[in-house]
Enzyme design. Structure first.
Site, PDB file in Angstrom:
ATOM      1  N   HIS A 163       0.830  -1.205   0.000  1.00  0.00           N
ATOM      2  CA  HIS A 163       0.000   0.000   0.000  1.00  0.00           C
ATOM      3  C   HIS A 163       0.867   1.260   0.000  1.00  0.00           C
ATOM      4  CE1 HIS A 163      -4.155  -1.630   1.055  1.00  0.00           C
ATOM      5  NE2 HIS A 163      -3.377  -2.698   0.934  1.00  0.00           N
TER       6      HIS A 163
ATOM      7  N   ASP B 118      -6.088   5.862   1.777  1.00  0.00           N
ATOM      8  CA  ASP B 118      -6.220   4.414   1.759  1.00  0.00           C
ATOM      9  C   ASP B 118      -7.514   3.993   2.436  1.00  0.00           C
ATOM     10  OD1 ASP B 118      -5.616   1.548   2.887  1.00  0.00           O
ATOM     11  OD2 ASP B 118      -4.036   1.920   1.406  1.00  0.00           O
TER      12      ASP B 118
ATOM     13  N   SER C  39       4.900 -10.219   0.241  1.00  0.00           N
ATOM     14  CA  SER C  39       5.508 -10.044   1.567  1.00  0.00           C
ATOM     15  C   SER C  39       4.667 -10.629   2.690  1.00  0.00           C
ATOM     16  CB  SER C  39       5.733  -8.552   1.835  1.00  0.00           C
ATOM     17  OG  SER C  39       4.502  -7.846   1.746  1.00  0.00           O
TER      18      SER C  39
ATOM     19  N   TRP D 108      13.465 -10.030   0.561  1.00  0.00           N
ATOM     20  CA  TRP D 108      12.960  -9.239  -0.558  1.00  0.00           C
ATOM     21  C   TRP D 108      13.766  -9.497  -1.824  1.00  0.00           C
ATOM     22  CZ3 TRP D 108       8.831  -5.733  -0.617  1.00  0.00           C
ATOM     23  CH2 TRP D 108       8.197  -5.560   0.619  1.00  0.00           C
ATOM     24  N   ALA D 109      13.103  -9.296  -2.968  1.00  0.00           N
ATOM     25  CA  ALA D 109      13.751  -9.458  -4.269  1.00  0.00           C
ATOM     26  C   ALA D 109      13.329  -8.304  -5.174  1.00  0.00           C
ATOM     27  CB  ALA D 109      13.359 -10.790  -4.897  1.00  0.00           C
TER      28      ALA D 109
ATOM     29  N   HIS E 100       0.963 -14.962  -5.833  1.00  0.00           N
ATOM     30  CA  HIS E 100      -0.178 -14.962  -4.930  1.00  0.00           C
ATOM     31  C   HIS E 100      -1.334 -14.124  -5.463  1.00  0.00           C
ATOM     32  CE1 HIS E 100       1.781 -11.204  -4.213  1.00  0.00           C
ATOM     33  NE2 HIS E 100       0.974 -10.837  -3.252  1.00  0.00           N
TER      34      HIS E 100
ATOM     35  N   ASN F  19      -0.568  -5.575  -7.104  1.00  0.00           N
ATOM     36  CA  ASN F  19       0.695  -5.043  -7.613  1.00  0.00           C
ATOM     37  C   ASN F  19       1.438  -6.088  -8.442  1.00  0.00           C
ATOM     38  OD1 ASN F  19       0.256  -2.597  -6.371  1.00  0.00           O
ATOM     39  ND2 ASN F  19       1.623  -2.978  -4.656  1.00  0.00           N
ATOM     40  N   SER F  20       1.492  -7.316  -7.932  1.00  0.00           N
ATOM     41  CA  SER F  20       2.179  -8.379  -8.666  1.00  0.00           C
ATOM     42  C   SER F  20       1.462  -8.697  -9.969  1.00  0.00           C
ATOM     43  CB  SER F  20       2.276  -9.645  -7.801  1.00  0.00           C
ATOM     44  OG  SER F  20       3.176  -9.444  -6.730  1.00  0.00           O
TER      45      SER F  20
ATOM     46  N   GLU G  19       2.414  -6.027 -12.390  1.00  0.00           N
ATOM     47  CA  GLU G  19       3.814  -6.154 -12.804  1.00  0.00           C
ATOM     48  C   GLU G  19       4.010  -7.324 -13.762  1.00  0.00           C
ATOM     49  OE1 GLU G  19       5.390  -4.190  -8.632  1.00  0.00           O
ATOM     50  OE2 GLU G  19       5.713  -6.322  -9.007  1.00  0.00           O
TER      51      GLU G  19
END
Length: 512
Positions: A20, A123, A290, A355-356, A373, A377-378, A381
């Site tokens: 977020h 938010d 995460s 993290w990556a 998951h 956002n993923s 991307e």
């Protein structure tokens, strides 16, 4: 915009979760690049999380102001500096952080009442922001980090006559009612708070009431991805949606791509060097965000499936420590004996603990699929990188997002996860373990090649081009952003000339 008029002043209020914080910051950068006076209201720790991107934005001539809020650490029983859930894997700590976030309300309201903006972008975890905005006579834009599609699906489930209320078992599939597509789900994949009334139900209801009481919704998405659901949302709620993304395509320097790698164990150079030695579409990227804490048994099944698939991989594991702190006995609990050493020796796999640099990895030509998951956002991307996805949702709206990928656009392969879970800060103890054969089957479906895999790759590449066009000159997202800024400027002018009451009346005359 009127000549010589001062710039719009917008305050952005992010939540305390890393996704977020990053998502709302990207919106800050987008608006600031259009000449809007942007202020981010956050705590020192969260501002530190964004220190490098803030400096880089400033170097590019994009000014983002930060108003620091004192986090009530003592009041909620947290040590100084623990002000968000970045890296938090403890339920008690996370609960205290969210409680502290709620206690920030007075500071935020006092600051905004003394220094009123022209708009608030808040938010969903700040439901009071709509009431404050209405009291100040300014618009509040609702932001929850997801898209219009999952919002419409959740709204369908909320309906009194929803088919899920008549399902005979948790595994029986049914079609959600009143949607543009026949979306099939099961009870086990629906949020607990939508099935039984609990504390989360009341919290989600307060978010929804706040959303219906705000000026509109701003989304990191693009029309071509979920156009029917944007129209459906606007029709059923009477609220406008401004899709202004995907923001990940606006920040494509190597530094921006690596910026999410804030606690890296493996360097970007090491990762890129390994990927550069691989053939196009030959590497599977596995990352569950995460907030995924799998049991050792489930991790063992994932490792076994990847090895038996025969394909190369990069696997990001968040709930395991650094290699030097891990004994062989520890490793054997969640991976086959000498698995990591064998994969390294055979040049087949890389395991990253922590993290990556996800966008950096996804954009590499060697990546052939993304096991994810299905966080929003993923999802964005993956689409922007043109990478097909293996979907393994866990919680939140992720099971709905899976349907957008697999059922609506046909760019995802479901691994078969069945259980929605509430608590993301403890190990994800599935009722039905996802076995290695199902994982391997999903991997092979995309990575082995064949006509079906080729069709999936073609469809995701088409979406990638549409995403790029959306943020380009004259694209759908660029037009929406321009229209939103002009709309906010019009409301500001109405307040200046006619007072708060006229501005409030003007809310219902906006142009979509």
């Amino acid at each position: 915009m009127e000549a010589n008029s001062p710039p719009l002043k917008i305050y952005f209020i992010p939540s305390v979760g890393p996704s977020h914080i990053v998502s709302l910051f990207e919106l800050c950068r987008l608006f600031a690049s259009r000449g809007v006076h942007v202020t981010l209201l956050t705590t020192p720790s969260s501002a530190g999380f964004l220190r490098k991107p803030l400096l880089r934005a400033e170097a590019a001539g994009i000014r983002i102001h930060v108003h620091s809020l004192k986090f009530p650490s003592q009041e909620v029983g947290l040590p100084e500096g623990v002000e968000n859930v970045v890296g938090v894997d403890d339920t008690d700590v996370a609960t205290k952080v969210f409680r502290g976030m709620g206690l920030l309300r007075h500071q935020m309201e006092q600051f905004m009442e003394q220094n009123p903006p022209d708009c608030i972008v808040a938010d969903l975890f700040y439901p009071w922001a709509s009431d404050l905005a209405n009291r100040l006579g300014i618009p509040r834009l609702f932001f929850d980090g997801s898209g219009s599609f999952p919002t419409c699906l959740l709204e369908s489930v909320r309906r009194p006559g929803s088919p899920h209320r008549f399902a005979s078992s948790k595994s029986d599939p049914f079609v959600l009612a009143g949607l543009p597509h026949p979306i099939t789900v099961t009870l086990s994949r629906l949020p607990d708070y939508a099935l039984t009334t609990n504390e989360i139900t009341y919290m989600m209801d307060s978010f929804r009431d706040s959303e219906l009481n705000c000026y509109g919704r701003i989304v990191n998405s693009f029309a071509e991805l979920e156009e029917e659901y944007i129209e459906h949302y606007e029709k059923t709620t009477g609220k406008a949606v401004w899709h202004v993304g995907p923001t990940t395509l606006l920040n494509r320097s190597s530094e921006d791509k690596a910026e999410r790698n804030l606690k890296a164990v493996v360097s970007e150079d090491e990762i890129l060097s390994w990927l550069n030695s691989k053939q196009p579409n030959s590497v599977l990227y596995v990352c569950f965000g995460s907030g995924a804490y799998f049991t050792d048994e489930q991790l063992f099944e994932i490792a076994s499936a990847m090895e038996s698939s025969g394909h190369k991989f990069i696997w990001v594991v968040h709930n395991k420590g650094r290699t030097e702190n891990e004994t062989e006995e520890d490793r054997q609990k969640w991976m086959p004996r000498e698995f990591e050493e064998r994969m390294r020796r055979e040049d087949r796999g890389m395991i990253i603990r922590g993290w990556a640099p996800q966008t950096l990895i996804l954009d590499h030509a060697a990546i052939g699929a993304f096991m994810t998951h299905c966080g929003w956002n993923s999802l964005m991307e993956g689409i922007c990188a043109g990478v097909p996805m293996i979907t393994w949702p866990l919680h939140s709206e992720q099971f709905f997002n899976e349907k957008l990928l697999a059922q609506v656009h046909g760019i995802g392969v479901e691994v078969g996860a069945d259980d929605w879970v509430l608590n993301i800060y403890v190990e994800y103890a599935t009722k039905n373990l996802v076995k290695r054969d199902r994982i391997e089957r999903a991997v092979r479906k995309l990575m082995d090649g064949g006509d079906e895999a080729m069709d999936i790759r073609r469809r995701v590449r088409e979406l990638t081009e549409k995403a790029k066009a959306a943020i380009g000159e004259g694209g759908s997202s660029q037009r929406k952003l321009t229209a939103l800024i002009e709309d906010l400027q019009r409301l500001k002018s109405m307040r200046t000339k006619g007072g708060i009451d006229d501005a409030k009346e003007g809310e219902f005359k906006r142009e979509k």
